[in-house]
Design an enzyme around this catalytic site. Sequence first.
Site, PDB file in Angstrom:
ATOM      1  N   CYS A   3      15.907  82.598  43.787  1.00 35.78           N
ATOM      2  CA  CYS A   3      16.359  83.199  42.525  1.00 35.78           C
ATOM      3  C   CYS A   3      17.835  83.542  42.661  1.00 35.78           C
ATOM      4  CB  CYS A   3      15.539  84.440  42.205  1.00 35.78           C
ATOM      5  SG  CYS A   3      16.215  85.404  40.833  1.00 35.78           S
ATOM      6  N   CYS A   6      18.547  87.331  42.534  1.00 38.19           N
ATOM      7  CA  CYS A   6      18.122  88.013  43.764  1.00 38.19           C
ATOM      8  C   CYS A   6      19.139  87.764  44.877  1.00 38.19           C
ATOM      9  CB  CYS A   6      16.730  87.546  44.187  1.00 38.19           C
ATOM     10  SG  CYS A   6      15.379  88.293  43.231  1.00 38.19           S
ATOM     11  N   ASP A  29      29.740  88.642  34.130  1.00 35.99           N
ATOM     12  CA  ASP A  29      29.225  87.299  33.889  1.00 35.99           C
ATOM     13  C   ASP A  29      30.295  86.280  34.277  1.00 35.99           C
ATOM     14  OD1 ASP A  29      26.775  86.103  31.848  1.00 35.99           O
ATOM     15  OD2 ASP A  29      28.451  84.771  32.354  1.00 35.99           O
ATOM     16  N   HIS A  45      12.553  91.872  41.324  1.00 34.33           N
ATOM     17  CA  HIS A  45      12.505  90.621  40.567  1.00 34.33           C
ATOM     18  C   HIS A  45      11.447  90.700  39.473  1.00 34.33           C
ATOM     19  CE1 HIS A  45      12.983  86.318  39.734  1.00 34.33           C
ATOM     20  NE2 HIS A  45      11.690  86.388  39.463  1.00 34.33           N
ATOM     21  N   HIS A  96      15.473  85.802  35.965  1.00 32.07           N
ATOM     22  CA  HIS A  96      15.444  87.159  36.529  1.00 32.07           C
ATOM     23  C   HIS A  96      15.945  88.043  35.399  1.00 32.07           C
ATOM     24  CE1 HIS A  96      16.224  90.008  40.148  1.00 32.07           C
ATOM     25  NE2 HIS A  96      16.550  90.698  39.070  1.00 32.07           N
ATOM     26  N   HIS A  98      17.591  90.153  32.813  1.00 34.20           N
ATOM     27  CA  HIS A  98      18.974  90.630  32.754  1.00 34.20           C
ATOM     28  C   HIS A  98      19.324  91.029  31.329  1.00 34.20           C
ATOM     29  CE1 HIS A  98      18.989  86.219  32.379  1.00 34.20           C
ATOM     30  NE2 HIS A  98      20.023  86.342  31.567  1.00 34.20           N
ATOM     31  N   HIS A 100      22.553  91.451  28.929  1.00 40.24           N
ATOM     32  CA  HIS A 100      23.966  91.187  28.709  1.00 40.24           C
ATOM     33  C   HIS A 100      24.569  92.371  27.951  1.00 40.24           C
ATOM     34  CE1 HIS A 100      23.673  86.636  29.213  1.00 40.24           C
ATOM     35  NE2 HIS A 100      22.402  86.915  28.948  1.00 40.24           N
TER      36      HIS A 100
HETATM   37  P1  5GP Z   1      20.885  83.702  30.173  1.00 41.46           P
HETATM   38  O1  5GP Z   1      21.378  82.407  29.579  1.00 41.46           O
HETATM   39  O2  5GP Z   1      19.778  83.447  31.160  1.00 41.46           O
HETATM   40  O3  5GP Z   1      20.553  84.754  29.168  1.00 41.46           O
HETATM   41  O4  5GP Z   1      22.116  84.317  30.958  1.00 41.46           O
HETATM   42  C1  5GP Z   1      22.439  83.963  32.266  1.00 41.46           C
HETATM   43  C2  5GP Z   1      23.878  84.350  32.456  1.00 41.46           C
HETATM   44  O5  5GP Z   1      24.161  84.302  33.828  1.00 41.46           O
HETATM   45  C3  5GP Z   1      24.880  83.414  31.761  1.00 41.46           C
HETATM   46  O6  5GP Z   1      25.648  84.156  30.827  1.00 41.46           O
HETATM   47  C4  5GP Z   1      25.706  82.848  32.899  1.00 41.46           C
HETATM   48  O7  5GP Z   1      27.078  82.714  32.576  1.00 41.46           O
HETATM   49  C5  5GP Z   1      25.484  83.866  34.001  1.00 41.46           C
HETATM   50  N1  5GP Z   1      25.564  83.302  35.322  1.00 41.46           N
HETATM   51  C6  5GP Z   1      24.972  82.169  35.773  1.00 41.46           C
HETATM   52  N2  5GP Z   1      25.236  81.962  37.075  1.00 41.46           N
HETATM   53  C7  5GP Z   1      26.034  82.993  37.452  1.00 41.46           C
HETATM   54  C8  5GP Z   1      26.649  83.341  38.702  1.00 41.46           C
HETATM   55  O8  5GP Z   1      26.514  82.662  39.716  1.00 41.46           O
HETATM   56  N3  5GP Z   1      27.399  84.472  38.717  1.00 41.46           N
HETATM   57  C9  5GP Z   1      27.571  85.240  37.612  1.00 41.46           C
HETATM   58  N4  5GP Z   1      28.346  86.324  37.739  1.00 41.46           N
HETATM   59  N5  5GP Z   1      26.996  84.960  36.434  1.00 41.46           N
HETATM   60  C10 5GP Z   1      26.234  83.843  36.353  1.00 41.46           C
HETATM   61 ZN    ZN Z   2      15.240  87.390  41.133  1.00 43.48          ZN
END
Ligand code: 5GP
Ligand code: ZN
Length: 112
Positions: A3, A6, A29, A45, A96, A98, A100
């Site tokens: 993950c 994680c 992000d 997790h 996982h 999250h 925003h």
């Molecule tokens: P989701 O699309 O799942 O709601 O949001 C995942 C978020 O994680 C995205 O906004 C993406 O830019 C961010 N993200 C993906 N990989 C990484 C990473 O390795 N580091 C950071 N800081 N953010 C990440």
């Molecule tokens: Zn996780």
Amino acid sequence: MDCLFCKIIAGEIPSTKVYEDDNMFAFKDINPQAPVHILVIPKEHICCVDAINESNSAVVAKIFEKIPMIAKEAGITNGYRVISNCGDDACQSVKHLHFHILGGAQLSEKMA
Ligand code: 5GP
Ligand code: ZN
């Protein structure tokens, strides 16, 4: 467990941390969608909003207790949006849980 978030919590993948305590980790992000774009994640997790239940919801409450402070410390002064994408139709890309935090500018009226 394979993950990404994680691994970020464990420090195996670098991130720009903005807040951490026993329950949660908050970091910038990597692909910001607003001048301030922070992700807040539980250290436990949990895959997504769909997996929140009576036994793990306390950490979600703790995250929401800290979000105002995290937003303020990030310099947000005029409002912000909190979003959690859950599942494929919502384009959840990291499985996982999250939240925003988006702010630092006037955001779109549209949410979808
Ligand atoms: P989701 O699309 O799942 O709601 O949001 C995942 C978020 O994680 C995205 O906004 C993406 O830019 C961010 N993200 C993906 N990989 C990484 C990473 O390795 N580091 C950071 N800081 N953010 C990440
Ligand atoms: Zn996780």
